[in-house]
Motif scaffolding. Sequence first.
Motif, PDB file in Angstrom:
ATOM      1  N   ILE A  70       0.816  -1.216   0.000  1.00  0.00           N
ATOM      2  CA  ILE A  70       0.000   0.000   0.000  1.00  0.00           C
ATOM      3  C   ILE A  70       0.849   1.266   0.000  1.00  0.00           C
ATOM      4  CG2 ILE A  70      -1.994  -1.074   1.097  1.00  0.00           C
ATOM      5  CD1 ILE A  70      -1.059   0.031   3.759  1.00  0.00           C
ATOM      6  N   GLU A  71       2.120   1.164   0.420  1.00  0.00           N
ATOM      7  CA  GLU A  71       2.953   2.359   0.556  1.00  0.00           C
ATOM      8  C   GLU A  71       3.862   2.611  -0.653  1.00  0.00           C
ATOM      9  OE1 GLU A  71       3.167   4.744   2.831  1.00  0.00           O
ATOM     10  OE2 GLU A  71       1.466   3.942   3.953  1.00  0.00           O
ATOM     11  N   ARG A  72       4.243   1.574  -1.368  1.00  0.00           N
ATOM     12  CA  ARG A  72       5.189   1.747  -2.474  1.00  0.00           C
ATOM     13  C   ARG A  72       4.514   2.395  -3.669  1.00  0.00           C
ATOM     14  NH1 ARG A  72       6.412  -2.307  -6.464  1.00  0.00           N
ATOM     15  NH2 ARG A  72       8.152  -1.621  -7.778  1.00  0.00           N
ATOM     16  N   ARG A  73       5.188   3.404  -4.234  1.00  0.00           N
ATOM     17  CA  ARG A  73       4.673   4.118  -5.395  1.00  0.00           C
ATOM     18  C   ARG A  73       5.122   3.431  -6.686  1.00  0.00           C
ATOM     19  NH1 ARG A  73       7.314   9.068  -2.319  1.00  0.00           N
ATOM     20  NH2 ARG A  73       5.736   9.333  -0.687  1.00  0.00           N
ATOM     21  N   PRO A  74       4.368   3.629  -7.785  1.00  0.00           N
ATOM     22  CA  PRO A  74       4.672   2.928  -9.042  1.00  0.00           C
ATOM     23  C   PRO A  74       6.084   3.172  -9.564  1.00  0.00           C
ATOM     24  CG  PRO A  74       2.482   3.897  -9.135  1.00  0.00           C
ATOM     25  CD  PRO A  74       3.108   4.397  -7.873  1.00  0.00           C
ATOM     26  N   ALA A  75       6.631   4.369  -9.392  1.00  0.00           N
ATOM     27  CA  ALA A  75       7.949   4.697  -9.947  1.00  0.00           C
ATOM     28  C   ALA A  75       9.092   4.360  -8.999  1.00  0.00           C
ATOM     29  CB  ALA A  75       8.005   6.172 -10.329  1.00  0.00           C
ATOM     30  N   GLU A  76       8.795   3.750  -7.853  1.00  0.00           N
ATOM     31  CA  GLU A  76       9.844   3.419  -6.895  1.00  0.00           C
ATOM     32  C   GLU A  76      10.400   2.030  -7.165  1.00  0.00           C
ATOM     33  OE1 GLU A  76       9.032   5.951  -2.859  1.00  0.00           O
ATOM     34  OE2 GLU A  76       7.806   4.161  -3.178  1.00  0.00           O
ATOM     35  N   LEU A  77      11.717   1.924  -7.103  1.00  0.00           N
ATOM     36  CA  LEU A  77      12.412   0.661  -7.342  1.00  0.00           C
ATOM     37  C   LEU A  77      12.905   0.090  -6.025  1.00  0.00           C
ATOM     38  CD1 LEU A  77      13.668  -1.310  -9.477  1.00  0.00           C
ATOM     39  CD2 LEU A  77      15.761   0.074  -9.296  1.00  0.00           C
ATOM     40  N   ILE A  78      12.608  -1.177  -5.770  1.00  0.00           N
ATOM     41  CA  ILE A  78      13.125  -1.854  -4.586  1.00  0.00           C
ATOM     42  C   ILE A  78      14.596  -2.167  -4.820  1.00  0.00           C
ATOM     43  CG2 ILE A  78      12.963  -3.930  -3.158  1.00  0.00           C
ATOM     44  CD1 ILE A  78       9.988  -4.040  -3.830  1.00  0.00           C
ATOM     45  N   VAL A  79      15.477  -1.681  -3.935  1.00  0.00           N
ATOM     46  CA  VAL A  79      16.912  -1.889  -4.116  1.00  0.00           C
ATOM     47  C   VAL A  79      17.517  -2.785  -3.044  1.00  0.00           C
ATOM     48  CG1 VAL A  79      17.256   0.263  -5.367  1.00  0.00           C
ATOM     49  CG2 VAL A  79      17.474   0.255  -2.874  1.00  0.00           C
ATOM     50  N   GLU A  80      16.887  -2.886  -1.884  1.00  0.00           N
ATOM     51  CA  GLU A  80      17.498  -3.647  -0.794  1.00  0.00           C
ATOM     52  C   GLU A  80      16.454  -4.009   0.255  1.00  0.00           C
ATOM     53  OE1 GLU A  80      21.614  -3.119   1.711  1.00  0.00           O
ATOM     54  OE2 GLU A  80      20.166  -1.484   1.849  1.00  0.00           O
ATOM     55  N   VAL A  81      16.734  -5.087   0.969  1.00  0.00           N
ATOM     56  CA  VAL A  81      15.917  -5.500   2.104  1.00  0.00           C
ATOM     57  C   VAL A  81      16.834  -5.583   3.321  1.00  0.00           C
ATOM     58  CG1 VAL A  81      14.405  -7.275   3.076  1.00  0.00           C
ATOM     59  CG2 VAL A  81      14.370  -6.807   0.613  1.00  0.00           C
ATOM     60  N   ILE A  82      16.427  -4.952   4.403  1.00  0.00           N
ATOM     61  CA  ILE A  82      17.221  -4.956   5.642  1.00  0.00           C
ATOM     62  C   ILE A  82      16.443  -5.709   6.710  1.00  0.00           C
ATOM     63  CG2 ILE A  82      18.366  -3.554   7.384  1.00  0.00           C
ATOM     64  CD1 ILE A  82      18.492  -1.288   5.363  1.00  0.00           C
ATOM     65  N   VAL A  83      17.071  -6.742   7.275  1.00  0.00           N
ATOM     66  CA  VAL A  83      16.427  -7.552   8.304  1.00  0.00           C
ATOM     67  C   VAL A  83      17.172  -7.353   9.620  1.00  0.00           C
ATOM     68  CG1 VAL A  83      15.599  -9.847   8.927  1.00  0.00           C
ATOM     69  CG2 VAL A  83      15.894  -9.249   6.508  1.00  0.00           C
ATOM     70  N   PRO A  84      16.515  -6.805  10.648  1.00  0.00           N
ATOM     71  CA  PRO A  84      17.184  -6.575  11.930  1.00  0.00           C
ATOM     72  C   PRO A  84      17.674  -7.876  12.556  1.00  0.00           C
ATOM     73  CG  PRO A  84      15.031  -5.524  11.871  1.00  0.00           C
ATOM     74  CD  PRO A  84      15.113  -6.383  10.664  1.00  0.00           C
ATOM     75  N   ARG A  85      18.776  -7.784  13.279  1.00  0.00           N
ATOM     76  CA  ARG A  85      19.343  -8.969  13.923  1.00  0.00           C
ATOM     77  C   ARG A  85      18.590  -9.279  15.221  1.00  0.00           C
ATOM     78  NH1 ARG A  85      23.921 -11.382  13.153  1.00  0.00           N
ATOM     79  NH2 ARG A  85      24.704  -9.648  11.893  1.00  0.00           N
ATOM     80  N   PRO A  86      18.038 -10.484  15.350  1.00  0.00           N
ATOM     81  CA  PRO A  86      17.370 -10.854  16.607  1.00  0.00           C
ATOM     82  C   PRO A  86      18.398 -11.065  17.719  1.00  0.00           C
ATOM     83  CG  PRO A  86      16.696 -12.270  14.771  1.00  0.00           C
ATOM     84  CD  PRO A  86      17.903 -11.527  14.329  1.00  0.00           C
ATOM     85  N   ALA A  87      17.918 -11.092  18.952  1.00  0.00           N
ATOM     86  CA  ALA A  87      18.784 -11.355  20.087  1.00  0.00           C
ATOM     87  C   ALA A  87      19.301 -12.793  20.037  1.00  0.00           C
ATOM     88  CB  ALA A  87      18.024 -11.117  21.388  1.00  0.00           C
ATOM     89  N   LEU A  88      20.413 -13.042  20.740  1.00  0.00           N
ATOM     90  CA  LEU A  88      20.977 -14.387  20.764  1.00  0.00           C
ATOM     91  C   LEU A  88      19.998 -15.391  21.358  1.00  0.00           C
ATOM     92  CD1 LEU A  88      24.683 -13.687  21.824  1.00  0.00           C
ATOM     93  CD2 LEU A  88      23.839 -14.378  19.574  1.00  0.00           C
ATOM     94  N   SER A  89      19.290 -14.968  22.398  1.00  0.00           N
ATOM     95  CA  SER A  89      18.323 -15.863  23.047  1.00  0.00           C
ATOM     96  C   SER A  89      16.964 -15.761  22.361  1.00  0.00           C
ATOM     97  CB  SER A  89      18.189 -15.497  24.526  1.00  0.00           C
ATOM     98  OG  SER A  89      17.789 -14.143  24.664  1.00  0.00           O
ATOM     99  N   SER A  90      16.952 -16.050  21.077  1.00  0.00           N
ATOM    100  CA  SER A  90      15.709 -15.986  20.301  1.00  0.00           C
ATOM    101  C   SER A  90      15.519 -17.278  19.524  1.00  0.00           C
ATOM    102  CB  SER A  90      15.727 -14.797  19.333  1.00  0.00           C
ATOM    103  OG  SER A  90      16.730 -14.974  18.347  1.00  0.00           O
ATOM    104  N   GLY A  91      14.274 -17.538  19.180  1.00  0.00           N
ATOM    105  CA  GLY A  91      13.942 -18.696  18.380  1.00  0.00           C
ATOM    106  C   GLY A  91      12.927 -18.319  17.314  1.00  0.00           C
ATOM    107  N   THR A  92      12.980 -19.007  16.195  1.00  0.00           N
ATOM    108  CA  THR A  92      12.027 -18.753  15.114  1.00  0.00           C
ATOM    109  C   THR A  92      11.404 -20.066  14.654  1.00  0.00           C
ATOM    110  OG1 THR A  92      13.679 -18.997  13.342  1.00  0.00           O
ATOM    111  CG2 THR A  92      13.389 -16.787  14.295  1.00  0.00           C
ATOM    112  N   SER A  93      10.341 -19.930  13.895  1.00  0.00           N
ATOM    113  CA  SER A  93       9.673 -21.118  13.373  1.00  0.00           C
ATOM    114  C   SER A  93       8.895 -20.760  12.124  1.00  0.00           C
ATOM    115  CB  SER A  93       8.720 -21.704  14.423  1.00  0.00           C
ATOM    116  OG  SER A  93       8.009 -22.817  13.901  1.00  0.00           O
TER     117      SER A  93
END
Length: 322
Positions: free
Chosen positions: A179-202
């Motif tokens: 909903i936020e990206r405009r038609p003339a905008e180009l995606i150049v990069e994705v930044i993913v924050p680093r989770p804490a060491l004591s974290s788990g994902t699934s």
Amino acid sequence: MLSELIEYHWAENIDDVLLLLGRLDVKTVPLAGGTYLLGLQDDSIEAVVDLRDLELASISEDARGIHIGAMTTLQQMVDEPLLRDFATGLLARSAYASSSSRLIRNSATIGGTIATGGASQADLLTALVALEAEVVVRSGSKSQIDLSGGTYDRPGLALSGVVYKGKQERRIPCQEVAIERRPAELIVEVIVPRPALSSGTSLMRVSRTAADVALLNAAALVEIEDKVYRKVRLALGGASMEPVRLYGVEQLLEGQPIMNPLNSQRLLTTLQEGMTMFRPPADVRASSSYRRVSGMGLAYRALEEAMNVASWRGMVSSERGG
């Protein structure tokens, strides 16, 4: 196929791409891996810009987290050693699950997947939302200023309405790109924050077969600190639907003491209370009611696994610290 296509551009730098995308008289779209665009039935598209020569296929890390270039393919994400350990491998696993075909994963890019949104049917989108990834977009910009006539010591010609061309860059939360990206905008990069060491994902998914797209998927991130759930993120997505964060569940769990793995009723009660507003869309594969009911069980399994992994990592890190 794009039956009205009249222009094909092979760009060598981002500035050329932004110039072409900013045209108002010719509808121009970027061509990344082509897995979605080349099969699209859209007669309004008149030009494409091939992005393969741009240096946007990279994966790196810094203190903030992981940086993934928009032209990085899903298979590169699967094979990248950095992603096998980052967030307990959630990005690599979700990239692999996004398509059972290695041929598709070798072509599909993370930028194209995000730009396509729910139509990409990629599990990766749900994982990115759960990890609170940000999408960096760039567009061409024009600034208009009035130049003064200078001074007696340094005379100059007064000019009004002078236009300078430049670039404009901004960050958008992954879940808001549609909903936020405009038609003339180009995606150049994705930044993913680093989770804490004591974290788990699934990552959990439901599909008709192991190789089929997910009728529903769930991605969870849990961080534990001092035997308390410091951070909980839970997202649900699936075929033909945009991933959604379950804020109600997250708020009910954050700040609470860790649960006894044998006490399943407490987690189930929390999900029942926090998912009352979950109303997934229906399509030819699954009804809304099916996804709503299945979502409860899928969210339970995803959170349970993420909590267990976070608890184990917390114990290991404390033992090493001691």
